[in-house]
Design a protein around this motif. Sequence first.
Motif, PDB file in Angstrom:
ATOM      1  N   SER A  27       0.945  -1.093  -0.131  1.00 22.06           N
ATOM      2  CA  SER A  27      -0.101   0.031   0.036  1.00 22.06           C
ATOM      3  C   SER A  27       0.857   1.460  -0.099  1.00 22.06           C
ATOM      4  O   SER A  27       0.310   2.478  -0.158  1.00 22.06           O
ATOM      5  N   GLN A  28       2.078   1.134   0.230  1.00 17.59           N
ATOM      6  CA  GLN A  28       3.051   2.171   0.431  1.00 17.59           C
ATOM      7  C   GLN A  28       3.004   3.163   1.456  1.00 17.59           C
ATOM      8  O   GLN A  28       3.575   4.242   1.616  1.00 17.59           O
ATOM      9  N   HIS A  29       2.337   2.455   2.505  1.00 16.93           N
ATOM     10  CA  HIS A  29       2.201   3.231   3.937  1.00 16.93           C
ATOM     11  C   HIS A  29       3.722   3.016   4.422  1.00 16.93           C
ATOM     12  O   HIS A  29       3.963   3.792   5.438  1.00 16.93           O
ATOM     13  N   LEU A  30       4.186   1.913   4.185  1.00 16.73           N
ATOM     14  CA  LEU A  30       5.616   1.815   4.612  1.00 16.73           C
ATOM     15  C   LEU A  30       6.751   2.053   3.731  1.00 16.73           C
ATOM     16  O   LEU A  30       6.469   1.677   2.780  1.00 16.73           O
ATOM     17  N   PRO A  31       7.726   2.529   4.116  1.00 18.68           N
ATOM     18  CA  PRO A  31       8.215   3.145   5.292  1.00 18.68           C
ATOM     19  C   PRO A  31       7.660   4.340   5.792  1.00 18.68           C
ATOM     20  O   PRO A  31       7.694   4.711   6.802  1.00 18.68           O
ATOM     21  N   ALA A  32       6.967   5.172   4.656  1.00 23.54           N
ATOM     22  CA  ALA A  32       6.627   6.683   4.865  1.00 23.54           C
ATOM     23  C   ALA A  32       5.893   6.909   6.237  1.00 23.54           C
ATOM     24  O   ALA A  32       5.883   7.951   6.785  1.00 23.54           O
ATOM     25  N   TYR A  33       4.891   5.982   6.558  1.00 25.41           N
ATOM     26  CA  TYR A  33       3.896   6.317   7.577  1.00 25.41           C
ATOM     27  C   TYR A  33       4.482   5.713   8.845  1.00 25.41           C
ATOM     28  O   TYR A  33       3.867   5.744   9.878  1.00 25.41           O
ATOM     29  N   GLU A  34       5.567   5.277   9.086  1.00 23.67           N
ATOM     30  CA  GLU A  34       5.953   4.259   9.999  1.00 23.67           C
ATOM     31  C   GLU A  34       6.119   5.020  11.582  1.00 23.67           C
ATOM     32  O   GLU A  34       5.492   4.486  12.569  1.00 23.67           O
ATOM     33  N   ASP A  35       6.213   6.331  11.317  1.00 24.94           N
ATOM     34  CA  ASP A  35       6.270   7.070  12.655  1.00 24.94           C
ATOM     35  C   ASP A  35       4.947   7.504  13.312  1.00 24.94           C
ATOM     36  O   ASP A  35       5.040   7.423  14.249  1.00 24.94           O
ATOM     37  N   SER A  36       3.917   6.981  12.735  1.00 25.59           N
ATOM     38  CA  SER A  36       2.462   7.320  13.165  1.00 25.59           C
ATOM     39  C   SER A  36       2.054   5.864  13.720  1.00 25.59           C
ATOM     40  O   SER A  36       0.890   5.963  13.927  1.00 25.59           O
ATOM     41  N   MET A  37       2.888   4.831  13.463  1.00 23.22           N
ATOM     42  CA  MET A  37       2.214   3.578  13.918  1.00 23.22           C
ATOM     43  C   MET A  37       2.983   2.924  15.195  1.00 23.22           C
ATOM     44  O   MET A  37       4.078   3.297  15.295  1.00 23.22           O
ATOM     45  N   TYR A  38       2.349   1.932  15.787  1.00 21.54           N
ATOM     46  CA  TYR A  38       2.915   1.408  16.816  1.00 21.54           C
ATOM     47  C   TYR A  38       3.973   0.505  16.353  1.00 21.54           C
ATOM     48  O   TYR A  38       4.048   0.129  15.011  1.00 21.54           O
ATOM     49  N   PRO A  39       5.298   0.518  17.149  1.00 18.27           N
ATOM     50  CA  PRO A  39       6.493  -0.417  16.536  1.00 18.27           C
ATOM     51  C   PRO A  39       5.654  -1.962  16.395  1.00 18.27           C
ATOM     52  O   PRO A  39       4.710  -2.285  16.944  1.00 18.27           O
ATOM     53  N   PRO A  40       6.298  -2.770  15.453  1.00 19.55           N
ATOM     54  CA  PRO A  40       6.019  -3.888  14.997  1.00 19.55           C
ATOM     55  C   PRO A  40       6.138  -5.111  16.216  1.00 19.55           C
ATOM     56  O   PRO A  40       7.053  -4.823  17.068  1.00 19.55           O
ATOM     57  N   MET A  41       5.236  -6.229  16.200  1.00 23.36           N
ATOM     58  CA  MET A  41       5.644  -7.262  16.791  1.00 23.36           C
ATOM     59  C   MET A  41       6.505  -8.143  16.010  1.00 23.36           C
ATOM     60  O   MET A  41       6.149  -8.496  14.726  1.00 23.36           O
ATOM     61  N   LEU A  42       7.469  -8.845  16.321  1.00 22.28           N
ATOM     62  CA  LEU A  42       8.543  -9.601  15.742  1.00 22.28           C
ATOM     63  C   LEU A  42       8.252 -11.176  16.005  1.00 22.28           C
ATOM     64  O   LEU A  42       8.396 -11.390  17.174  1.00 22.28           O
ATOM     65  N   LEU A  43       7.824 -11.615  15.029  1.00 18.02           N
ATOM     66  CA  LEU A  43       7.669 -13.208  15.525  1.00 18.02           C
ATOM     67  C   LEU A  43       7.819 -14.414  14.462  1.00 18.02           C
ATOM     68  O   LEU A  43       7.957 -13.787  13.369  1.00 18.02           O
ATOM     69  N   LYS A  44       8.132 -15.423  14.678  1.00 16.37           N
ATOM     70  CA  LYS A  44       8.485 -16.486  13.663  1.00 16.37           C
ATOM     71  C   LYS A  44       6.997 -17.424  13.477  1.00 16.37           C
ATOM     72  O   LYS A  44       6.474 -17.873  14.521  1.00 16.37           O
ATOM     73  N   ASP A  45       6.545 -17.185  12.106  1.00 15.01           N
ATOM     74  CA  ASP A  45       5.301 -18.017  12.239  1.00 15.01           C
ATOM     75  C   ASP A  45       5.493 -19.547  11.902  1.00 15.01           C
ATOM     76  O   ASP A  45       4.386 -19.970  12.790  1.00 15.01           O
ATOM     77  N   GLY A  46       6.576 -20.116  11.742  1.00 17.20           N
ATOM     78  CA  GLY A  46       6.564 -21.480  11.919  1.00 17.20           C
ATOM     79  C   GLY A  46       8.173 -21.876  12.302  1.00 17.20           C
ATOM     80  O   GLY A  46       8.899 -20.845  12.009  1.00 17.20           O
ATOM     81  N   GLU A  47       8.521 -22.950  12.572  1.00 14.59           N
ATOM     82  CA  GLU A  47       9.912 -23.511  12.849  1.00 14.59           C
ATOM     83  C   GLU A  47      10.425 -23.427  11.603  1.00 14.59           C
ATOM     84  O   GLU A  47      10.003 -23.480  10.262  1.00 14.59           O
ATOM     85  N   GLY A  48      11.791 -22.509  11.622  1.00 18.00           N
ATOM     86  CA  GLY A  48      12.611 -22.613  10.274  1.00 18.00           C
ATOM     87  C   GLY A  48      12.268 -21.259   9.676  1.00 18.00           C
ATOM     88  O   GLY A  48      12.935 -21.125   8.589  1.00 18.00           O
ATOM     89  N   GLU A  49      11.213 -20.551   9.986  1.00 14.71           N
ATOM     90  CA  GLU A  49      10.843 -19.613   9.071  1.00 14.71           C
ATOM     91  C   GLU A  49      11.314 -18.381   9.361  1.00 14.71           C
ATOM     92  O   GLU A  49      12.116 -18.074  10.584  1.00 14.71           O
ATOM     93  N   GLU A  50      11.616 -17.218   8.555  1.00 16.30           N
ATOM     94  CA  GLU A  50      11.924 -15.922   8.622  1.00 16.30           C
ATOM     95  C   GLU A  50      11.277 -15.239   9.754  1.00 16.30           C
ATOM     96  O   GLU A  50       9.984 -15.550   9.952  1.00 16.30           O
ATOM     97  N   GLN A  51      11.823 -14.234  10.586  1.00 11.99           N
ATOM     98  CA  GLN A  51      11.220 -13.402  11.391  1.00 11.99           C
ATOM     99  C   GLN A  51      10.044 -12.574  10.515  1.00 11.99           C
ATOM    100  O   GLN A  51      10.825 -11.792   9.581  1.00 11.99           O
ATOM    101  N   THR A  52       8.976 -12.305  11.158  1.00 10.00           N
ATOM    102  CA  THR A  52       8.066 -11.436  10.270  1.00 10.00           C
ATOM    103  C   THR A  52       7.586 -10.201  11.283  1.00 10.00           C
ATOM    104  O   THR A  52       7.387 -10.460  12.521  1.00 10.00           O
ATOM    105  N   LYS A  53       7.379  -9.182  10.679  1.00 11.67           N
ATOM    106  CA  LYS A  53       6.716  -8.029  11.436  1.00 11.67           C
ATOM    107  C   LYS A  53       5.238  -8.165  11.329  1.00 11.67           C
ATOM    108  O   LYS A  53       4.794  -8.008  10.221  1.00 11.67           O
ATOM    109  N   TYR A  54       4.656  -7.785  12.441  1.00 14.65           N
ATOM    110  CA  TYR A  54       3.321  -7.626  12.434  1.00 14.65           C
ATOM    111  C   TYR A  54       2.702  -6.238  13.096  1.00 14.65           C
ATOM    112  O   TYR A  54       3.571  -5.760  14.072  1.00 14.65           O
TER     113      TYR A  54
END
Lengths: 606, 606
Positions: B256-283
């Motif tokens: 949507s192009q809100h990131l990175p432009a709009y990031e300052d107005s957002m709560y910081p992300p939750m960082l987590l791995k969806d499953g074993e062996g997966e990359e860390q995702t930002k929610y």
Amino acid sequence: MEYQDNPTLYKIRHSLAHVLAQAVQKIHPDVKLGFGPPTSTGFYYDFDFGDHQFSDKEFKAVTKEMMKIINQKQEFVKTEYTNETVVAALEDIMPTETFKKENIKNLVDRGVTDFSFYQNGPFIDLCKGPHVAHTGELPIKGFKLDKVAGAYWLGSEKNPQLTRIYAVAFESNEELRAFMDRRRIAEKFDHKKLGKDLGIFHFDSEMVGAGLTLWLPNGTVIRDEIENYAREIEFRYGYKRVVTPHITKDKLYHTSQHLPAYEDSMYPPMLLKDGEGEEQTKYYLKPMNCPHHHLIYGSDQRSYRDLPLRLAEYGTCYRFEKTGELSGLIRVRAMTMNDAHIYLTEEQFEEEFKSTIKMYQELYDTFKLTEYSFRLSIRGEENKHKFKGDEAMWTKAEKLLAKVMDELELNYFVGEGEAAFYGPKIDIQFKNLMGREETVSTIQVDFLSGQNFDLKYTNEAGESVTPIIIHRAPLSTHERFISFIMEYYGGAFPTWCAPTQVSIIPVADDCMEYAQALAEELKANYMRAIIDDSNNSFNKKIRNNTVQKIPNMLIIGAKEVEENSVTLRRYGIEEQAYMSRADFIQTMKDEVVNRTMLREPMGSII
Amino acid sequence: MEYQDNPTLYKIRHSLAHVLAQAVQKIHPDVKLGFGPPTSTGFYYDFDFGDHQFSDKEFKAVTKEMMKIINQKQEFVKTEYTNETVVAALEDIMPTETFKKENIKNLVDRGVTDFSFYQNGPFIDLCKGPHVAHTGELPIKGFKLDKVAGAYWLGSEKNPQLTRIYAVAFESNEELRAFMDRRRIAEKFDHKKLGKDLGIFHFDSEMVGAGLTLWLPNGTVIRDEIENYAREIEFRYGYKRVVTPHITKDKLYHTSQHLPAYEDSMYPPMLLKDGEGEEQTKYYLKPMNCPHHHLIYGSDQRSYRDLPLRLAEYGTCYRFEKTGELSGLIRVRAMTMNDAHIYLTEEQFEEEFKSTIKMYQELYDTFKLTEYSFRLSIRGEENKHKFKGDEAMWTKAEKLLAKVMDELELNYFVGEGEAAFYGPKIDIQFKNLMGREETVSTIQVDFLSGQNFDLKYTNEAGESVTPIIIHRAPLSTHERFISFIMEYYGGAFPTWCAPTQVSIIPVADDCMEYAQALAEELKANYMRAIIDDSNNSFNKKIRNNTVQKIPNMLIIGAKEVEENSVTLRRYGIEEQAYMSRADFIQTMKDEVVNRTMLREPMGSII
């Protein structure tokens, strides 16, 4: 399945697995064997076919071999070894079975001392048994090879992938056929399939994330109607609604004692500084609504005259279920709960509990959910020490719950040791489409949270007292409840909560004007009506609207236009009805207001 | 305030600040001076009183000194210095003014070259001016010392804390009094005060977090009623409701192009791995609903026959507003928006836009919000290059918007350069209680998101085309809208959305049975009724219920019981009415269904 669940069936399934392996080996002599256990519906066996691609096209040939083996009445013979003799023996018994040998060596290393093998005909397998006496006892038409899938050796992605052949198996052909019928129906009415076909919900795990439901327009209608109904009934029972945020600082959950205990089930925190120079704070997505409600209780002075205070919220909670455990709407990561917390005095407890149960019954009656029972979950003698709170209070509450359930003549049983750690509870167990029992909803008594949050009210004597709290959520979460009724109704919702309530089918172009006026009249009454003005044939239109399970179809022809009437076809009801337009509108209004459900739900199919 | 806003008033306020400083110095010769600028309602001056605790008890004495100075008609005389002469001169002019000296040195260091001082009587201050000619020109009864507060030197917590004396000041005593009256009313009807007094909302910044509203039962009634109304009107205008999660993977916002432009107005992300062996995702918590809705549009094939597709959601969004900017419900971190997105073809645009405007008008009429105007926000000639999207489309859309507004004879003005970067928009400007204009709501045209999300529909010719999107939110967020109307109505809500609709006051014990039957009848009609059965006197009851701004009070005495009638007192209406019970119930029902608002809202008070 376990042996004790059904010894006869266990032996049949277990023996059939050996027969399958022997048959496959006959056709593919170089195949290597993995494991082959019984399952809750049959059995499977894992094979390493090397370069050969095994597919269900070979089912016929394999089944033919299996039949031969059964007809040969091969006897099952047991031989025993110890950990000291088994490894050497293996090189004799199954020199090329590399997986089997690896497994046995692992077992020896882990200290297993006794090993048994079963041989029938030329086939021998490491196996605890027991088995049928000979293959002739196996139901020759009671099993069916089912599907082929990949499976890693020992379940680990690091190991080679084997080919798993699944089969279903029962004691007789009749039972097998009955099971296959039920399964076909269950697949047809699986909520994941219905959810897609009927435009109920959608997931986008790549963009949004797994287990986070996007509710499509049709699903949102169902949610809204259920929520409207819950609000209505809650208004009548004296509830007050609140709305609380989906996030909170960690301090709330340290107070409620959900942290650190519950952290594994939560999304990880957002870390931020509230202001310059401040410490970093952890913000969590809420996994439940209770602590927020307790703050609302605590935000004002309360007197015994204000109690029971019933705070209700259809609140959306977030829980981090493991990816592998997610399943359609049944297990998700965002769930909107029909939640409420009742704060009350000890004296009010009996009456309020009774009225809460009545409310549950009233709700379930409306949804025609009849196949449920109550479980009274108490501490039980053995585990008393595990539960927190005042001994006298526990005993009193457990007795009171039983007393009320007796007085209400409820169908209930007692679950010893099943209480929550903070108080006894009632679990409501529903039979699902496949006849399996699920805990859909609970009523929990809570002696602890009032203390944790230092909640008080002033009693008649002017003293400051901690209230008891009842947690209740009769309609569970939207996700769980809607997936449940979607299957239970076979996707056909009653008029009041159906996404499209009326579909109008004009049989010719000159009926269109009348059809449009009718649609407008329905919409003016806030009813969800569409006109099927597609180019399809009449029969195709009927079929399409039936596939969409629209509860009311109106056939509009020249006669209806002339007589200001309609011909009404109800979903799942043979006979169609002819009536005046006014009567039809009134019928619809009545059914919506009364939340009438004309047809019995499909219900459990066993 | 700025000089150009009102030169006369600016000179008065600025000169009065000097007079205040002189008066304070007269009484406290050791005081050291900070800054003393005019403000939008008067002026202030910062002082370092050393160990003395200055309080508003000294206002009288200070004011008396100020009067004397005014009566002395002291002339304001300007002297000028350069950066090379000013520092040396300072040791002569104000040897003990440490703050002033520090400030001047800073200015010299920053390259300021010209300095001016103004002297009146014995008082001299660094100052750009301008001032009145002499103190005799100051309105001797046009100012009033207002309050005392702490303020850090140069606004930094690291510097010493000074004492700030605030004053209000106008050109005449009449204007001052008018302002004080308005301010008193504004304070009385401040939504933060009303919110507490009427049990509307609550914050717990320690446990939950700043800007995260806990909606209490009374506030939730208002939210629910507004939401019910929005649903009703949206149903009539052909909207379909959806529900989307409050969180999403970052990928959605990169699309949507809100990131990175709009990031300052957002709560910081939750960082987590969806499953074993997966990359860390930002929610992320969603700061707006649009991208989720675009996914729903994209989840199915769309044809021109399906358009306009109007997806509505009262969706809760989270934005990380700075702690210092949070203010009651007006600026919060969790906001529930009356959101919808309309996906449509270019041909449908004019008609849909017109119908959207009509919907806005219908909504505002119901709420009796009349003091608003439309701003057509376009690119403007100067800044055309800043805006994205197709040139021809922009020109066409801007023309169309103006055309429709002309045809509808709307009160609007043009804001050049005020468009969103993705399309032109209409801002709806409301006058608030204090007469200030606020942008409460917008309608935005969006040429970009359809492309970003690769959204398509099949047109009549079978081609795949990107839809135009309209973003609209007539009722803004619950937080903003409810705080607005709460003040605009002076806290007195009309019957349909009032938390308590009817309060029944029985004048004697033997009227209680009738009162209860009446309350039950109202509740059975889903009306929110209470019985005031407190031990208070009759007059106290009337007073209490008036303070709670309950729209309907029923006085029940012997006559009413006997005649099955009620005596009705309306909030804010002198005359009471006597009527049959049946008439009263029908009156209430009608007012609720029609969302009648009997009284004019208090509205803007200037």
